[in-house]
Design an enzyme around this catalytic site. Structure first.
Site, mmCIF file in Angstrom:
data_model
loop_
_atom_site.group_PDB
_atom_site.id
_atom_site.type_symbol
_atom_site.label_atom_id
_atom_site.label_comp_id
_atom_site.label_asym_id
_atom_site.label_seq_id
_atom_site.Cartn_x
_atom_site.Cartn_y
_atom_site.Cartn_z
ATOM 1 N N ILE A 142 3.370 18.038 -9.122
ATOM 2 C CA ILE A 142 3.950 17.578 -7.856
ATOM 3 C C ILE A 142 4.722 16.284 -8.071
ATOM 4 O O ILE A 142 5.601 15.945 -7.296
ATOM 5 C CB ILE A 142 2.882 17.374 -6.752
ATOM 6 C CG1 ILE A 142 1.907 16.255 -7.112
ATOM 7 C CG2 ILE A 142 2.156 18.655 -6.444
ATOM 8 C CD1 ILE A 142 1.099 15.765 -5.911
ATOM 9 N N ASP A 143 4.388 15.546 -9.153
ATOM 10 C CA ASP A 143 5.018 14.237 -9.377
ATOM 11 C C ASP A 143 6.484 14.350 -9.807
ATOM 12 O O ASP A 143 7.216 13.371 -9.736
ATOM 13 C CB ASP A 143 4.258 13.458 -10.455
ATOM 14 C CG ASP A 143 2.892 13.017 -9.995
ATOM 15 O OD1 ASP A 143 2.588 13.169 -8.802
ATOM 16 O OD2 ASP A 143 2.112 12.527 -10.837
ATOM 17 N N ARG A 189 2.571 -1.938 14.454
ATOM 18 C CA ARG A 189 1.841 -2.140 13.208
ATOM 19 C C ARG A 189 2.730 -1.885 11.982
ATOM 20 O O ARG A 189 3.693 -1.124 12.066
ATOM 21 C CB ARG A 189 0.684 -1.131 13.112
ATOM 22 C CG ARG A 189 -0.493 -1.509 13.946
ATOM 23 C CD ARG A 189 -1.508 -0.392 13.965
ATOM 24 N NE ARG A 189 -2.731 -0.850 14.615
ATOM 25 C CZ ARG A 189 -3.646 -0.043 15.130
ATOM 26 N NH1 ARG A 189 -3.484 1.261 15.078
ATOM 27 N NH2 ARG A 189 -4.725 -0.532 15.695
ATOM 28 N N MET A 199 1.245 10.099 -4.098
ATOM 29 C CA MET A 199 1.019 10.237 -5.532
ATOM 30 C C MET A 199 2.288 9.901 -6.306
ATOM 31 O O MET A 199 3.390 9.885 -5.743
ATOM 32 C CB MET A 199 0.509 11.637 -5.854
ATOM 33 C CG MET A 199 -0.965 11.796 -5.518
ATOM 34 S SD MET A 199 -1.630 13.376 -6.040
ATOM 35 C CE MET A 199 -3.383 13.103 -5.761
ATOM 36 N N GLY A 200 2.126 9.699 -7.581
ATOM 37 C CA GLY A 200 3.234 9.304 -8.454
ATOM 38 C C GLY A 200 2.743 8.188 -9.344
ATOM 39 O O GLY A 200 2.785 7.028 -8.947
ATOM 40 N N GLU A 260 1.390 5.510 -5.776
ATOM 41 C CA GLU A 260 0.087 5.014 -6.269
ATOM 42 C C GLU A 260 0.229 4.184 -7.547
ATOM 43 O O GLU A 260 -0.599 3.320 -7.830
ATOM 44 C CB GLU A 260 -0.863 6.196 -6.524
ATOM 45 C CG GLU A 260 -0.343 7.150 -7.586
ATOM 46 C CD GLU A 260 -1.217 8.364 -7.824
ATOM 47 O OE1 GLU A 260 -2.331 8.429 -7.304
ATOM 48 O OE2 GLU A 260 -0.744 9.263 -8.543
ATOM 49 N N GLN A 267 -1.544 16.179 -0.605
ATOM 50 C CA GLN A 267 -0.200 16.480 -1.146
ATOM 51 C C GLN A 267 -0.227 17.620 -2.145
ATOM 52 O O GLN A 267 0.787 18.246 -2.430
ATOM 53 C CB GLN A 267 0.364 15.247 -1.859
ATOM 54 C CG GLN A 267 0.612 14.083 -0.960
ATOM 55 C CD GLN A 267 0.651 12.773 -1.748
ATOM 56 O OE1 GLN A 267 1.711 12.331 -2.151
ATOM 57 N NE2 GLN A 267 -0.496 12.161 -1.974
#
Ligand code: F6P
Length: 343
Positions: free
Chosen positions: A126-127, A162, A169-170, A222, A275
């Protein structure tokens, strides 16, 4: 033709579509047989497998995960692993092996090829960080999932005025962060390729709020890192049993710092394994299917030691040695486009 297939490393939407395509092509075009090893290389070493047929693969196309199971075990990580692989290949009378994996798993596939095992690789992650393919399957699904989450976070962030840190991810590169950040209209995107200066991040958030904006979405990969000597350090990480750095936590480290420096209430959403799970997008199903067919063709042609890849939109064969060289960074023009929308 008799082929083995396995899925190795972290799971990824589209794995089953690759398996299904390999089986279909081998059975229908080459009148051959495919067996699937269970739990990645572990099943190959243990000689644990199931026979895969077109019938067995019915219904798996839209299913996430892998029907074969996966693991991070590798033949070169255990004593006698290579001999076990040789034993299984001989006992099952296999002409070759299709390895569907990311960088680490394909590195093992390259070494198996160098040690005389006939292997063809299929890039999975997925990365989207593999060097010689423009894209890997699973990436599109992960980006869509992250974008859906960001879309939802906008309204709640705005209602409460906020800052929302969305961690995706990565680990080495920030493709998911960059793409979902652009697609989701993030105020800022932090990727490993470009170390960040926390004071600059805070200044940008302040500027944004001074302009009357009520909320900011910051997408952080990440594996993002602060620039050296920039006045902020991440807590030390640990490594797992395979030597991988345990990531997932940068947003929690950043949030109190941003809140303290800006005074804006800052919340954290870590998307994590969401993910990686679930059904692949149509684009990933098509890509995974093209890869599976191409891998079967490569095996049929005896193109061992290659990996199937995308170049200029077409499926090509590339040398497995090149395939596992260094992570592919986010393209400079993607980063530049993203920055136009930063505060
Ligand atoms: O699939 C790649 C990846 O998602 C990384 O981005 C992530 O750090 C890693 O896998 C985590 O996987 P696991 O916890 O299964 O080892």
């Amino acid at each position: 033709m008799r082929l083995g297939v396995l899925t190795s490393g972290g799971d990824c939407p589209g794995l089953n579509a690759v398996i299904r395509a390999v089986v279909r092509k081998v059975e229908r075009s080459y009148d051959g047989t495919v067996i699937g090893f269970l739990d990645g290389y572990q099943g190959l070493m243990d000689d644990r497998y199931e026979v895969l047929t077109v019938d067995r693969c019915r219904g798996v196309l839209p299913r996430g995960g892998t029907i074969l199971g996966t693991s991070r075990e590798q033949p070169y990580g255990v004593e006698g692993g290579l001999e076990q692989v040789r034993g299984t290949m001989a006992r099952r009378g296999l002409d070759g092996l299709v390895v569907i994996g990311g960088n680490g798993s394909l590195g093992a596939a390259r070494d198996l090829h160098d040690d005389g095992i006939p292997v063809v690789g299929v890039p999975k992650t997925i990365d989207n960080d593999l060097a010689v393919t423009e894209v890997t399957f699973g990436f599109d699904t992960a980006v869509q999932t992250a974008t859906d989450a960001i879309d939802r976070l906008h309204t709640t962030a705005e209602s409460h005025d906020r800052v929302m840190l969305v961690e995706v991810m990565g680990r080495h590169v920030g493709h998911i962060a960059a793409w979902s950040g652009i697609a989701g209209g993030a105020s800022m995107i932090l990727v490993p390729e470009e170390p960040f200066v926390l004071d600059e991040v805070c200044d940008a958030l302040r500027r944004r709020h001074e302009q009357g904006r009520f909320a900011s979405i910051v997408v952080v990969a990440e594996g993002a890192v602060p620039a050296e000597d920039s006045g902020f350090r991440l807590p030390e990480t640990t490594v797992d049993q395979y030597g991988h750095q345990r990531l997932g936590g940068i947003a929690h480290a950043l949030a109190p710092e941003i809140e303290a420096r800006t005074g804006f209430e800052t919340k954290v959403v870590v998307l994590g394994y969401v993910q990686r799970g679930g059904t692949p997008t149509a684009g990933d199903r098509v890509l995974a299917t093209r890869f599976g067919v191409a891998a079967a063709e490569a095996c049929h042609d005896g193109a061992w030691g290659t990996m199937v890849a995308v170049a200029a939109g077409e499926i090509r064969r590339v040398d497995l040695h090149a395939a596992v060289e260094g992570p592919k960074p986010v393209a400079a023009d993607i980063n530049e486009v993203a920055k136009i929308f930063f505060a």
